[in-house]
Design a protein around this motif. Structure first.
Motif, PDB file in Angstrom:
ATOM      1  N   LYS A 217       0.815  -1.218   0.000  1.00  0.00           N
ATOM      2  CA  LYS A 217       0.000   0.000   0.000  1.00  0.00           C
ATOM      3  C   LYS A 217       0.850   1.271   0.000  1.00  0.00           C
ATOM      4  O   LYS A 217       0.353   2.345   0.348  1.00  0.00           O
ATOM      5  N   LEU A 222       0.436   2.393  -5.201  1.00  0.00           N
ATOM      6  CA  LEU A 222      -0.970   2.733  -5.411  1.00  0.00           C
ATOM      7  C   LEU A 222      -1.138   3.678  -6.599  1.00  0.00           C
ATOM      8  O   LEU A 222      -2.147   3.626  -7.305  1.00  0.00           O
ATOM      9  N   GLU A 225      -1.506   1.606  -9.562  1.00  0.00           N
ATOM     10  CA  GLU A 225      -2.872   1.085  -9.699  1.00  0.00           C
ATOM     11  C   GLU A 225      -3.792   2.145 -10.292  1.00  0.00           C
ATOM     12  O   GLU A 225      -4.636   1.856 -11.142  1.00  0.00           O
ATOM     13  N   ALA A 226      -3.623   3.390  -9.832  1.00  0.00           N
ATOM     14  CA  ALA A 226      -4.447   4.477 -10.358  1.00  0.00           C
ATOM     15  C   ALA A 226      -4.163   4.705 -11.833  1.00  0.00           C
ATOM     16  O   ALA A 226      -5.081   4.961 -12.621  1.00  0.00           O
ATOM     17  N   ALA A 229      -5.912   1.993 -13.956  1.00  0.00           N
ATOM     18  CA  ALA A 229      -7.281   1.684 -13.532  1.00  0.00           C
ATOM     19  C   ALA A 229      -8.107   1.128 -14.681  1.00  0.00           C
ATOM     20  O   ALA A 229      -8.962   0.255 -14.488  1.00  0.00           O
ATOM     21  N   ARG A 301       1.083  10.738  -4.032  1.00  0.00           N
ATOM     22  CA  ARG A 301      -0.255  11.181  -3.632  1.00  0.00           C
ATOM     23  C   ARG A 301      -0.789  12.219  -4.628  1.00  0.00           C
ATOM     24  O   ARG A 301      -1.957  12.184  -5.022  1.00  0.00           O
ATOM     25  N   ILE A 304      -1.915  10.442  -7.799  1.00  0.00           N
ATOM     26  CA  ILE A 304      -3.214   9.770  -7.672  1.00  0.00           C
ATOM     27  C   ILE A 304      -4.348  10.771  -7.891  1.00  0.00           C
ATOM     28  O   ILE A 304      -5.338  10.466  -8.569  1.00  0.00           O
ATOM     29  N   LYS A 327     -12.597   3.199  -8.973  1.00  0.00           N
ATOM     30  CA  LYS A 327     -11.413   2.518  -8.436  1.00  0.00           C
ATOM     31  C   LYS A 327     -10.416   3.534  -7.872  1.00  0.00           C
ATOM     32  O   LYS A 327      -9.876   3.358  -6.785  1.00  0.00           O
ATOM     33  N   ILE A 328     -10.180   4.611  -8.619  1.00  0.00           N
ATOM     34  CA  ILE A 328      -9.225   5.620  -8.147  1.00  0.00           C
ATOM     35  C   ILE A 328      -9.789   6.342  -6.921  1.00  0.00           C
ATOM     36  O   ILE A 328      -9.050   6.665  -5.977  1.00  0.00           O
ATOM     37  N   ILE A 331      -9.021   4.216  -4.029  1.00  0.00           N
ATOM     38  CA  ILE A 331      -7.608   4.327  -3.654  1.00  0.00           C
ATOM     39  C   ILE A 331      -7.380   5.594  -2.831  1.00  0.00           C
ATOM     40  O   ILE A 331      -6.668   5.584  -1.820  1.00  0.00           O
ATOM     41  N   GLN A 334      -8.783   5.023   0.690  1.00  0.00           N
ATOM     42  CA  GLN A 334      -7.945   4.124   1.479  1.00  0.00           C
ATOM     43  C   GLN A 334      -6.665   4.805   1.953  1.00  0.00           C
ATOM     44  O   GLN A 334      -6.144   4.501   3.026  1.00  0.00           O
ATOM     45  N   THR A 335      -6.164   5.729   1.133  1.00  0.00           N
ATOM     46  CA  THR A 335      -4.895   6.388   1.434  1.00  0.00           C
ATOM     47  C   THR A 335      -5.096   7.696   2.200  1.00  0.00           C
ATOM     48  O   THR A 335      -4.118   8.319   2.618  1.00  0.00           O
TER      49      THR A 335
END
Length: 494
Positions: A217, A222, A225-226, A229, A301, A304, A327-328, A331, A334-335
């Motif tokens: 994480k 992350l 992942e963004a 997506a 950050r 994202i 999805k983003i 994220i 979560q962050t």
């Protein structure tokens, strides 16, 4: 000025040495699947401050006497005219761009491979173009049961029906214009053909993200992942590596899912698999070159947030999906990422509220913001860039650098002779006007000298930008985000 979080020189040295070691491991012939972008890896440079966008190419330059490039393109992508979102060109044209780019710096491009070829007319036309240009090309075909039917895949009915790619060097870099091109299948097909010819060859994967030795994480992972997506990639703990070594490492779902098949393919070809996990396949050393973790976390950050806005705009244009946006958004939740971490957003929105028209804000230094409004002379993007250059040069914001006597003839040309309906100047037109003014105005010349300082700055627009302005922001290296709304209610937007 942003903090440096990544040691690029250490990376170049460590990465090239590690690849040399992997070549030796396989007896002198390695097929290296290269994920991500070889040129202009701006994502990596944004989330790893200090990583140069051309780092991968510079690393390969240290191996250029050993390396040759094979570019892979999916024939279906040619047929669909698939476009690279960052460059705005089709995949087939990007193949030619990549060949030019590699050749211009002395890297040898051996050939182009057309994967999943089924006689598509557009693919045939591209092959004729390659032939006319003197570029070798090969065909690889769809294989029934790929990737699960290993016995059929590793046979004359599978990899055996693909063209054998003739290569002459010890390191064969397999790259492509974008994802889904068939890089891994191309590598494995070559291993099959090399083995039939009595040649020992190996396979490895170069993929910068996710970074295997950062936490699952971690914002850097992350941010990957963004960025993917739309591909539905998910970072995960590598279960094979954990079982084999008792060590926690990070990989992503597609490599974890395909590993049993890849291992079985190796066993079918060679009798055993040299790797115990997807992590073993990789050669990425980026995680070992982070020198300021906090700087990389903060940069990621920000990335994202930028990806969230980019995906929202793509959805508005009919090019994205709500699932990717969601999805983003998850994220971010979560962050614990807040839009307040990107101050240009609030500054642009407030300026738009004050003026009743689109606005742009640019962060020109720590806690220092400038804005641009829409006027009768120029668009908000052009005004913001001009104001940013003034701020960087220490010029009073109320000082006019470009005389209306210069701007008005340009507006007349746009409307009266070129046929544009909008007389306002875009960034490129304002920069030309500024360069004309610089011939007689020392302050205009001073402002022009600040343009390189725009690189790496953050900006936000309250509307989706015209393609011209978006392109110029990219060329200047400004990280621009936009609200997912159009300035007008027209159906067609350029």
């Amino acid at each position: 000025m942003r903090k440096i979080g990544f040691d690029n020189d250490k990376y170049l040295s460590m990465q090239s040495e590690h690849i040399k070691e992997r070549i030796k491991l396989f007896g002198g012939k390695l097929y290296l699947e290269f994920g991500g972008k070889l040129f202009d890896d701006f994502h990596a440079s944004r989330v790893l401050p200090g990583f140069a966008p051309d780092s991968k190419v510079k690393m390969l330059m240290q191996l250029k006497d050993q390396a040759e490039i094979v570019i892979v393109i999916n024939a279906a992508d040619i047929e669909k005219n698939k476009v690279r979102g960052d460059l705005g060109i089709t995949y087939d044209l990007d193949v030619l761009r990549l060949i030019d780019a590699f050749s211009s710096i002395g890297l040898y491009v051996g050939s182009v491979v057309m994967t999943r070829y089924q006689g598509q007319p557009a693919a045939d036309a591209f092959c004729k173009r390659l032939e006319a240009l003197g570029i070798k090309y090969y065909h690889h075909y769809p294989i029934d049961g790929y990737p699960s039917d290993v016995e059929k895949i590793v046979s004359d009915e599978g990899f055996g029906k693909n063209d054998y790619i003739e290569t002459t060097r010890s390191l064969v870099v397999i790259t492509a214009p974008g994802p889904g091109s068939g890089k891994m299948a191309t590598c494995l097909s070559q291993l099959y053909h090399e083995h039939k010819r009595g040649v020992n060859a190996g396979y490895a994967k170069f993929e910068t993200f996710p970074i295997w030795n950062l936490p699952l994480k971690h914002p850097v992972n992350l941010a990957y992942e963004a960025a993917t997506a739309d591909l539905n990639d998910v970072n995960m703990i590598d279960p094979f590596h954990l079982e084999a070594y008792g060590e926690t490492t990070v990989n992503y779902n597609r490599d974890v899912e395909i590993f049993p098949v890849l291992a079985a393919t190796f066993e079918q070809i060679y009798g055993n698999c040299p790797y115990k996990s997807p992590t073993d396949m990789g050669v990425n050393m980026a995680g070992n070159c982070i020198v300021d973790d906090d700087a990389c976390r903060e940069a990621s950050r920000q990335e994202i947030i930028r990806r969230f806005y980019a995906e929202q705009c793509a959805l508005k244009k009919g090019l994205g999906s709500q699932d990717s946006v969601n999805k983003i958004k998850l994220i971010m939740k979560q962050t614990g990422i807040s839009f307040d971490e990107r101050p240009v957003i609030d500054a642009a929105l407030k300026k738009a509220e004050q003026t009743g028209a689109p606005a742009v804000a640019i962060e020109v230094g720590e806690n220092r913001l400038v804005t641009g409004k829409t006027s009768s002379l120029m668009g908000a993007s052009a005004a913001a860039v001009l104001n940013a250059l003034k701020a960087l040069a220490g010029i009073n914001e109320n000082m006019h650098l470009i005389s209306p006597a210069v701007i008005e003839p340009v507006q007349e040309m746009k409307v009266k002779y070129i046929g544009n309906s909008n007389p306002r100047l875009h960034i490129d037109e304002v920069m030309i006007a500024l360069s004309v003014s610089a011939a007689t105005n020392p302050l205009a010349e001073l402002a022009m000298q600040q343009i390189p300082k725009l690189k790496g700055m953050e900006a936000h627009a309250t509307v989706i930008l015209a393609a011209t302005d978006e392109t110029l922001f990219k060329k200047f290296g400004v990280n621009i985000t936009c609200e997912p709304v159009y300035q007008t209610k027209k159906l067609y937007h350029k």
